[in-house]
Design a protein around this motif. Structure first.
Motif, PDB file in Angstrom:
ATOM      1  N   VAL A   1       0.868  -1.188   0.000  1.00  0.00           N
ATOM      2  CA  VAL A   1       0.000   0.000   0.000  1.00  0.00           C
ATOM      3  C   VAL A   1       0.896   1.226   0.000  1.00  0.00           C
ATOM      4  CG1 VAL A   1      -1.801   1.286   1.219  1.00  0.00           C
ATOM      5  CG2 VAL A   1      -1.763  -1.211   1.360  1.00  0.00           C
ATOM      6  N   PRO A   2       0.877   2.039  -1.074  1.00  0.00           N
ATOM      7  CA  PRO A   2      -0.198   2.117  -2.065  1.00  0.00           C
ATOM      8  C   PRO A   2       0.002   1.324  -3.345  1.00  0.00           C
ATOM      9  CG  PRO A   2       1.251   3.989  -2.337  1.00  0.00           C
ATOM     10  CD  PRO A   2       1.823   3.182  -1.186  1.00  0.00           C
ATOM     11  N   ILE A   3       1.195   0.764  -3.614  1.00  0.00           N
ATOM     12  CA  ILE A   3       1.503   0.349  -4.986  1.00  0.00           C
ATOM     13  C   ILE A   3       0.668  -0.843  -5.446  1.00  0.00           C
ATOM     14  CG2 ILE A   3       3.346  -0.450  -6.511  1.00  0.00           C
ATOM     15  CD1 ILE A   3       5.292   1.146  -4.697  1.00  0.00           C
ATOM     16  N   VAL A   4       0.750  -1.973  -4.743  1.00  0.00           N
ATOM     17  CA  VAL A   4      -0.009  -3.156  -5.155  1.00  0.00           C
ATOM     18  C   VAL A   4      -1.511  -2.877  -5.096  1.00  0.00           C
ATOM     19  CG1 VAL A   4      -0.625  -5.501  -4.449  1.00  0.00           C
ATOM     20  CG2 VAL A   4       1.778  -4.835  -4.608  1.00  0.00           C
ATOM     21  N   TYR A   5      -1.921  -2.136  -4.100  1.00  0.00           N
ATOM     22  CA  TYR A   5      -3.326  -1.760  -3.946  1.00  0.00           C
ATOM     23  C   TYR A   5      -3.844  -1.063  -5.208  1.00  0.00           C
ATOM     24  CZ  TYR A   5      -7.347   0.536  -1.610  1.00  0.00           C
ATOM     25  OH  TYR A   5      -8.597   0.977  -1.248  1.00  0.00           O
ATOM     26  N   ILE A   6      -3.068  -0.142  -5.730  1.00  0.00           N
ATOM     27  CA  ILE A   6      -3.446   0.584  -6.942  1.00  0.00           C
ATOM     28  C   ILE A   6      -3.439  -0.343  -8.152  1.00  0.00           C
ATOM     29  CG2 ILE A   6      -2.689   2.365  -8.578  1.00  0.00           C
ATOM     30  CD1 ILE A   6      -1.714   3.979  -6.171  1.00  0.00           C
ATOM     31  N   ILE A   7      -2.425  -1.188  -8.248  1.00  0.00           N
ATOM     32  CA  ILE A   7      -2.306  -2.064  -9.414  1.00  0.00           C
ATOM     33  C   ILE A   7      -3.485  -3.031  -9.491  1.00  0.00           C
ATOM     34  CG2 ILE A   7      -0.917  -3.899 -10.464  1.00  0.00           C
ATOM     35  CD1 ILE A   7       1.522  -2.479  -9.164  1.00  0.00           C
ATOM     36  N   ILE A   8      -3.834  -3.631  -8.369  1.00  0.00           N
ATOM     37  CA  ILE A   8      -4.977  -4.554  -8.362  1.00  0.00           C
ATOM     38  C   ILE A   8      -6.237  -3.830  -8.821  1.00  0.00           C
ATOM     39  CG2 ILE A   8      -6.512  -5.888  -6.866  1.00  0.00           C
ATOM     40  CD1 ILE A   8      -4.069  -6.652  -5.204  1.00  0.00           C
TER      41      ILE A   8
ATOM     42  N   GLN B   1       0.030   7.994  10.059  1.00  0.00           N
ATOM     43  CA  GLN B   1       1.486   8.079  10.112  1.00  0.00           C
ATOM     44  C   GLN B   1       2.002   7.036  11.109  1.00  0.00           C
ATOM     45  OE1 GLN B   1       3.135  10.265   8.073  1.00  0.00           O
ATOM     46  NE2 GLN B   1       1.132  10.909   7.294  1.00  0.00           N
ATOM     47  N   VAL B   2       2.770   6.097  10.619  1.00  0.00           N
ATOM     48  CA  VAL B   2       3.278   5.005  11.454  1.00  0.00           C
ATOM     49  C   VAL B   2       4.791   5.140  11.601  1.00  0.00           C
ATOM     50  CG1 VAL B   2       3.479   2.507  11.724  1.00  0.00           C
ATOM     51  CG2 VAL B   2       1.442   3.486  10.618  1.00  0.00           C
TER      52      VAL B   2
ATOM     53  N   GLN C   1      -1.967   5.277   3.391  1.00  0.00           N
ATOM     54  CA  GLN C   1      -2.990   6.070   2.709  1.00  0.00           C
ATOM     55  C   GLN C   1      -4.287   5.284   2.618  1.00  0.00           C
ATOM     56  OE1 GLN C   1      -0.951   6.718  -1.040  1.00  0.00           O
ATOM     57  NE2 GLN C   1      -0.405   8.797  -0.443  1.00  0.00           N
ATOM     58  N   THR C   2      -5.376   5.964   2.920  1.00  0.00           N
ATOM     59  CA  THR C   2      -6.695   5.337   2.800  1.00  0.00           C
ATOM     60  C   THR C   2      -7.508   6.092   1.745  1.00  0.00           C
ATOM     61  OG1 THR C   2      -7.401   6.658   4.725  1.00  0.00           O
ATOM     62  CG2 THR C   2      -6.691   4.383   5.133  1.00  0.00           C
ATOM     63  N   LEU C   3      -8.178   7.158   2.169  1.00  0.00           N
ATOM     64  CA  LEU C   3      -9.002   7.923   1.217  1.00  0.00           C
ATOM     65  C   LEU C   3      -8.168   8.767   0.261  1.00  0.00           C
ATOM     66  CD1 LEU C   3     -11.968   9.087   3.506  1.00  0.00           C
ATOM     67  CD2 LEU C   3     -11.851   7.113   1.966  1.00  0.00           C
ATOM     68  N   SER C   4      -6.932   9.062   0.617  1.00  0.00           N
ATOM     69  CA  SER C   4      -6.083   9.846  -0.285  1.00  0.00           C
ATOM     70  C   SER C   4      -5.391   8.971  -1.335  1.00  0.00           C
ATOM     71  CB  SER C   4      -5.013  10.610   0.513  1.00  0.00           C
ATOM     72  OG  SER C   4      -4.057   9.713   1.045  1.00  0.00           O
TER      73      SER C   4
END
Length: 569
Positions: free
Chosen positions: A102-109, A352-353, A378-381
């Motif tokens: 997250v965010p990369i794989v999340y976006i790709i899927i 922020q972690v 990132q969630t909604l952003s």
């Protein structure tokens, strides 16, 4: 440890030792960790990348194994030669994996699922018919418009791999060979990467380099318009060699110059919208030009639509729905300010972690905790969230407009396609997670910054070499934003030492990052997956790398001229 702590330990070793014995060891990366020499350290720092590309390009090892082996090399190098604590090395890799998911794989899927809905619903044939009409039946013209203008539009709005995933799948759908579709999109996308995702890489470079992002963006635009003018010609060469250039050069010039005008003038007005507005200009100019000009098309590049099955207005709208809707929704999340600034509202939901085992122990040169050890969930952003929403809406609409036997679709079929997409992407997901782990170990241990420091020590030649930093940073991390975070301060410091304009070097770093994305293992995995050709990363790399390196050399020459002559910057 900080100098103050070390001083205290030397003054009162006995009382403090028991109290501090259980604390994790602090670590400050050094660019001279190996033999006290920056060049030797840089050479060692390059080793994981050399291993990766040799395994992939020479021995044709599967990409995920290349990434895993290179990660192991980077980890051993970090511990044994850069003196990074073992625990911190392991946790740095886990932070990279988290960033990869997250965010990369999340976006790709999300992006690949959105495209697959067009395919499983039977609407992909109508999509080809739409582009056939726009491109006058010439696949090369259609691919040029998608790979350069439409992909640039998506890059300006979303970034993070989504544009390549969507555009590469669309170009493959047109009927072009899969490898060619991947390469043309990766090269066509590169020049907009610095202005991607509402110009986040530019903002990062400006702020960390101590310059106004607007002035950095303006310097970028005064360089990138040159690339916009001739990259469409390169895309035609990729698609059909010299014949493609001879037959379609007027369209390439129109699309390139229109996009270049946007790149030149938009940054001083609203730099965040540079890629969006420039790509829209190129798209509009191409469409209008093709209304009055018809290319000469060889039979093998002519797309055909059966006259008795030409889509009507509703079918055209449904075929285009996923791509129009994703642009509208993402644009709204980034640009809507009427009554409420949606972008700020959504960014406020980010978590922020402070990454355990790294934050507080990884220190900067002045002894402060490195901010890079803070992971942003990132969630909604996240653009992926809104691509998922788009896909859900498209599923519902396609199910409601299902036509048995031709455009048959149901909600269940749509979500089954999501599960199938995740399964198909399993090896790409492993590759991206491993690549990002590799990037974070190299970055946090000092391997990447050592490469940058060696380049910055080259004196007068540095103006020519400065884009290489951004290129290397993005090739490693897959992100021009990360390249800016890594090297922006180094670029600004080197500019002062060499008497160069820091705005030009920051611009060079950011543009170079976009060119480095062409050869990024993460981007290779995205492209090969998007065109449904898993395991072809090495072949795509061999075909795409010469364009990346050639464009980098041109950029270095332009930056050298700009630093010496100004060139209007």
């Amino acid at each position: 440890m900080t100098p103050a702590v070390l001083s205290a330990l030397s003054a009162h070793p006995a009382p403090l030792a028991p109290a501090l014995a259980g604390l994790p060891a602090a670590f400050t990366p050094s660019t001279t960790a190996v033999g006290g020499n920056v060049y030797l350290t840089a050479a060692v720092g390059l080793l994981p990348l050399v291993v990766f590309f040799v395994l992939m390009g020479v021995f044709k090892v599967a990409t995920h194994w290349c990434a895993i082996i290179s990660l192991a090399v980077a980890a051993v190098t970090a511990v044994a030669l850069f003196h990074m604590p073992v625990g911190m090395t392991v946790m740095s890799a886990t932070q990279g994996m988290a960033m990869g998911l997250v965010p990369i794989v999340y976006i790709i899927i999300a992006a690949v699922w959105l495209y697959n809905l067009t395919d499983v619903s039977g609407r992909s044939a109508d999509l080809r018919a739409v582009f056939n009409a726009i491109g006058k039946g010439d696949m090369r013209a259609q691919a040029l418009i998608v790979a350069f203008s439409f992909c640039g539009l998506l890059e300006g709005l979303a970034g993070f791999g989504a544009p390549v995933a969507i555009a590469a799948a669309m170009v493959a759908t047109l009927g072009l060979p899969k490898i060619k579709a991947a390469v043309v999109v990766m090269v066509g996308n590169a020049i907009n990467v610095g202005f991607g995702a509402m110009a986040i890489p530019t903002t990062t470079a400006g702020k960390l380099g101590g310059e106004d992002p607007v002035t950095v963006a303006t310097a970028m635009g005064h360089l990138t318009w040159v690339f916009c003018a001739f990259i469409p010609l390169i895309l035609l060469f990729i698609l059909d060699g010299l014949r493609g250039v001879r037959q379609l050069w007027p369209l390439a010039i129109v699309a390139g110059l229109a996009t270049g005008v946007g790149h030149f003038f938009t940054p001083s007005i609203s730099y965040e919208l540079t890629a969006v507005l420039a790509s829209l200009l190129g798209l509009a100019a191409s469409y209008i030009f093709l209304l009055v000009w018809t290319p000469k098309t060889p039979e093998e590049f002519r797309s055909h639509v059966a006259a008795d099955d030409a889509p009507d207005r509703e079918r055209v709208l449904l075929a285009l729905l996923p791509y129009i809707l994703v642009v509208v929704i993402i644009a709204a999340t980034k640009l809507w300010t009427l009554g409420v600034n949606l972008d700020k509202v959504f960014k406020a939901t980010d978590l922020q972690v402070q990454w355990p085992g790294v934050y507080g122990q990884l220190l900067t040169a002045d002894g402060k905790p490195a901010k890079s050890a803070v992971y942003t969930l990132q969630t909604l952003s996240n653009p992926g969230t809104w691509i998922f929403l788009t896909a859900i809406i498209v599923t519902l609409v396609y199910a409601a407009r299902s036509v048995p036997g031709k455009f048959e679709m149901s909600v269940g079929k749509g979500f089954k396609t999501l599960a199938t997409t995740c399964y198909t992407l399993r090896m790409a997901i492993l590759t991206i997670a491993a690549v990002m782990a590799l990037a974070y170990v190299m970055n946090f241990s000092g391997q990447t910054s050592a490469i940058g420091a060696a380049l910055a020590a080259t004196g007068a030649a540095y103006a020519f070499l400065s884009p290489v930093l951004g290129w290397v940073g993005t090739a490693v991390a897959g992100s021009a934003t990360s390249a800016g975070a890594l090297f922006a301060n180094l670029q600004a410091t080197a500019a002062q030492g060499a008497g160069l304009d820091p705005r030009i070097l920051l611009a060079a770093n950011t543009i170079g990052g976009g060119l480095g994305k062409i050869v990024s293992p993460q981007n290779l995995a995205i492209a090969s997956t998007a065109v449904d050709a898993p395991g072809t990363d090495a072949e795509i790399l061999r075909k795409a790398a010469p364009y990346s390196i050639g464009l980098l050399v041109v950029l270095g020459a332009l930056v050298l001229l700009a630093s010496q002559l100004g060139l209007g910057i």
